[in-house]
Design a protein around this motif. Structure first.
Motif, PDB file in Angstrom:
ATOM      1  N   SER A   6       0.818  -1.215   0.000  1.00  0.00           N
ATOM      2  CA  SER A   6       0.000   0.000   0.000  1.00  0.00           C
ATOM      3  C   SER A   6       0.854   1.268   0.000  1.00  0.00           C
ATOM      4  N   ILE A   7       2.074   1.209   0.535  1.00  0.00           N
ATOM      5  CA  ILE A   7       2.932   2.396   0.618  1.00  0.00           C
ATOM      6  C   ILE A   7       3.652   2.684  -0.695  1.00  0.00           C
ATOM      7  N   THR A  10       2.345   5.135  -3.266  1.00  0.00           N
ATOM      8  CA  THR A  10       2.262   6.535  -2.833  1.00  0.00           C
ATOM      9  C   THR A  10       3.597   7.262  -2.940  1.00  0.00           C
ATOM     10  N   ALA A  36       4.377  11.868   0.250  1.00  0.00           N
ATOM     11  CA  ALA A  36       3.174  11.953  -0.566  1.00  0.00           C
ATOM     12  C   ALA A  36       1.988  12.394   0.285  1.00  0.00           C
ATOM     13  N   CYS A  37       2.261  12.870   1.484  1.00  0.00           N
ATOM     14  CA  CYS A  37       1.213  13.271   2.417  1.00  0.00           C
ATOM     15  C   CYS A  37       0.576  14.579   1.956  1.00  0.00           C
ATOM     16  N   CYS A  41      -0.384  14.406   8.333  1.00  0.00           N
ATOM     17  CA  CYS A  41      -0.018  13.001   8.508  1.00  0.00           C
ATOM     18  C   CYS A  41       1.015  12.845   9.620  1.00  0.00           C
TER      19      CYS A  41
END
Length: 54
Positions: A6-7, A10, A36-37, A41
């Motif tokens: 999932s990371i 991003t 990528a925030c 975050c």
């Protein structure tokens, strides 16, 4: 593995931006963080030592 799965998507765009800014240039002592925030975050960081061989 699922966490990395999932990371990784991003960080692709920030990584490509980093490559375009640094490719072919001398290594800097400090490079801006990849993130990528898009909101408030929780930030984490890691120190990575890279070894380059010619």
């Amino acid at each position: 593995f699922s966490h990395w799965k999932s990371i990784i998507p991003t960080i692709i765009h920030p990584y490509l931006e980093y490559l375009s800014e640094t490719l072919g240039k001398l290594l800097a002592q400090h490079v801006s963080s990849l993130s990528a925030c898009l909101q408030d975050c929780e930030k984490q960081s890691a120190v990575i030592t890279c070894l380059y061989f010619d």
